[in-house]
Design an enzyme around this catalytic site. Sequence first.
Site, short mmCIF file in Angstrom:
data_model
loop_
_atom_site.label_atom_id
_atom_site.label_comp_id
_atom_site.label_asym_id
_atom_site.label_seq_id
_atom_site.Cartn_x
_atom_site.Cartn_y
_atom_site.Cartn_z
N ASP A 1 -3.81 -2.68 4.06
CA ASP A 1 -4.26 -1.54 3.10
C ASP A 1 -5.19 -0.54 2.94
OD1 ASP A 1 -2.93 -4.21 1.92
OD2 ASP A 1 -3.23 -2.89 0.01
N ALA B 1 0.72 -1.08 -0.12
CA ALA B 1 0.09 -0.10 -0.02
C ALA B 1 0.78 1.39 -0.10
CB ALA B 1 -0.87 0.11 1.13
#
Length: 349
Positions: A242, A53
């Site tokens: 994420d 991420a």
Amino acid sequence: MNYIGSDSVRLSEDGRSVIIIDQTLLPGKTEYRALSSAEDIFEAIKKLRVRGAPAIGICAGYGMYVLSTQIKSASFDEFFGDLSKTGEYLCSSRPTAVNLSAAVKRMLEAAEKNKDLPISKIQDVLKETAERIHTEDIEMCLAISEYGLSLVKDGDGILTHCNAGPLATSRYGTGLGTLFLGKERGYDFHVYVDETRPLLQGARLTAYELDKAGIDVTLICDNMASAAMKNGYIQAVFVGCDRVAANGDTANKIGTSGAAVLAKHYGIPFYVFCPSTTIDLSCKSGADIPIELRDGEEIRTMFFSEPVAPEVKCWNPSFDVTESGLISAIITEKGICRPPYEKSLAGHR
Ligand code: MRU
């Protein structure tokens, strides 16, 4: 300290491209790619050449800058219109990690805030903003790692899933940062790494990073985690993330929620590490987080010399949601959030 030799994402010397380590080739080959078109950047994110991420966010930041220098428009409105379209296109490459859309939004806001400057000066601002996204991530990873060290002790066995190390971020990483920092401070952790089917981020990337740093690492198949826990090998589970919803539900690599269920069963603390930028208060719960569905063929064919299954249907969600009730703490650069997360997370965003 840079555990993989150089940052997994950076701006080229001449500022004309984003340089990434092609993570699909690791650990066999360390190859860098220069991305200079929107299509190159989209493809690299989609195909997981650059992944994790925070790393995707950094790539998007630098990407927006590089692409802004290619816009020929004379007026701010035209320039901004083109840049917005580019941002929308990059965001469509992967939906789950909020860091991607957050970086694009930040770049667009920086441009808009400086709309009265000449375009060349706005481009300078965009370069500085992208560099800030990168340096902030380095600082956040270090702070997260410090907090993580307060949760474990020398000699502990740690299970991790997917890859939340330097390749997925910058420098220390989030979920793995504590392990690198601990190593520097003389801690001996025993790290069990889920291989992380189907794309093997654990086997290919986490095992590589930890081994390179001289940390004791044992690779296991995902379905061995229960046995490792039952045998008393695991004192804590560390994962990255994420997106965090306002209620503390977290989306991370497919299989993470299974590890959390097991940890709960065996009474092992389950810790989620992420920069505060991964918290998305606009998602009330995990049900609001978009989950990427990838091509099912990856399960049968990716990283195998020939298909490992007949041509049957495959279901290939890339992420799952770990319910907040399974999470012992969420660690950001601002500190350690404990339940109830509605309250504790609000102070971190
Ligand atoms: O599909 P990937 O490899 O991008 O998935 C990555 C993860 O799930 C990581 O754990 C997450 O992005 C955190 S990275 C610090």
